[in-house]
Design an enzyme around this catalytic site. Structure first.
Site, mmCIF file in Angstrom:
data_model
loop_
_atom_site.group_PDB
_atom_site.id
_atom_site.type_symbol
_atom_site.label_atom_id
_atom_site.label_comp_id
_atom_site.label_asym_id
_atom_site.label_seq_id
_atom_site.Cartn_x
_atom_site.Cartn_y
_atom_site.Cartn_z
ATOM 1 N N ASP A 1 0.948 -1.208 -0.004
ATOM 2 C CA ASP A 1 0.067 0.072 0.223
ATOM 3 C C ASP A 1 0.797 1.431 -0.211
ATOM 4 O OD1 ASP A 1 0.154 1.148 3.003
ATOM 5 O OD2 ASP A 1 0.241 -0.814 3.073
ATOM 6 N N ASP B 1 0.378 4.021 2.236
ATOM 7 C CA ASP B 1 0.088 4.629 3.590
ATOM 8 C C ASP B 1 -0.950 5.628 3.161
ATOM 9 O OD1 ASP B 1 0.853 4.599 6.305
ATOM 10 O OD2 ASP B 1 1.702 6.665 6.040
#
Length: 248
Positions: free
Chosen positions: A210, A212
């Site tokens: 991901d 963040d």
């Protein structure tokens, strides 16, 4: 002869990657480790597997007993430590599923025991050098294996460890980027610090599922997204370990 400790989680609990697996339970002066140890061999090299968050992933990041984990690894006379971790990317060039071999960390935890030295013996100060916290020999082996397997692997990066279990606000995510963080997670710094105090060379394999919370052109990090991307790419981490361990 080397004996390798692997600290990991999802995808690494399966003892099938080991030859002749056996389970060992240890107690330490610091309490119980996160899990029992699965001991066996990879390519003729002795290996022990520890699940950082427990076999069922029931231990939140702040509650992981890092001192017990590392002390037990030391009791087992492991010579090297390889840690695996999921992390949020703080850089555009570190994409989902990419692997990073960090060379630096920033510790932003606040509630953890991060040293074995709670007192000093008279005239014996214990201030452990930490300028280059990860072992270059192990890092080079991991990077080389990633290239041999034709994986997208970044040869260095600064991993920033937060307390958790919550994810970052957007403001925090931008602050961590400004500090020089390339990735963010909730585990690596305390483990690495304690390994250095014990004189055990260590390195980490970080996978980025991901971005963040800093990117506004897509949804912020969620646990469901992490599990999805990690599950699709965890075999790459396992393959690196299988290739590296016989060469240590």
């Amino acid at each position: 002869m080397p004996k390798i400790a692997i600290i990991g989680g999802s995808g690494l609990e399966n003892p099938e990657i080991l030859k002749q697996p056996q389970r060992i339970t240890l107690e330490t002066p610091y309490g119980d480790p996160s899990s029992d140890f699965i001991c066996g061999k990879i390519g003729g090299v002795e290996v022990v597997l520890l699940s950082r968050h427990g076999r069922e992933h029931t231990i939140p990041p702040t509650q992981v007993n890092n001192r017990a984990n590392l002390y037990a690894i030391n009791q087992l006379e492991c010579t090297h430590i390889l840690a695996t971790t999921a992390c949020g990317s703080l850089r555009q060039n570190i994409g989902r599923g990419d692997l990073v071999i960090p060379d630096q960390f920033i510790d932003f935890t606040r509630h953890r025991k991060v040293t074995f030295f709670e007192t000093f013996e008279s005239h014996e100060m214990k201030h452990t050098p930490m300028a280059d916290p990860f072992n270059d020999y192990l890092r080079e082996k991991l990077i080389s294996a990633g290239h041999d397997l034709e994986l997208t692997i970044h040869p260095k990066g600064c991993i920033l460890t937060i307390e958790g279990p919550r994810f970052s606000t957007r403001a925090e995510s931008h602050m961590f980027r400004a500090w020089g963080g390339d990735m963010i997670n909730m585990s690596t710094a305390p483990e690495c610090m304690l390994a250095n105090e014990l004189g055990r060379p260590s390195a980490a394999i970080a996978m980025a599922p991901d971005f963040d919370s800093w990117k506004k052109d897509e949804a912020p990090v969620s646990w469901e997204e992490i599990l999805k991307v990690f599950g699709l790419n965890v075999h790459n981490v396992v393959n690196i370990l299988l290739k590296v361990i016989p060469k240590i």
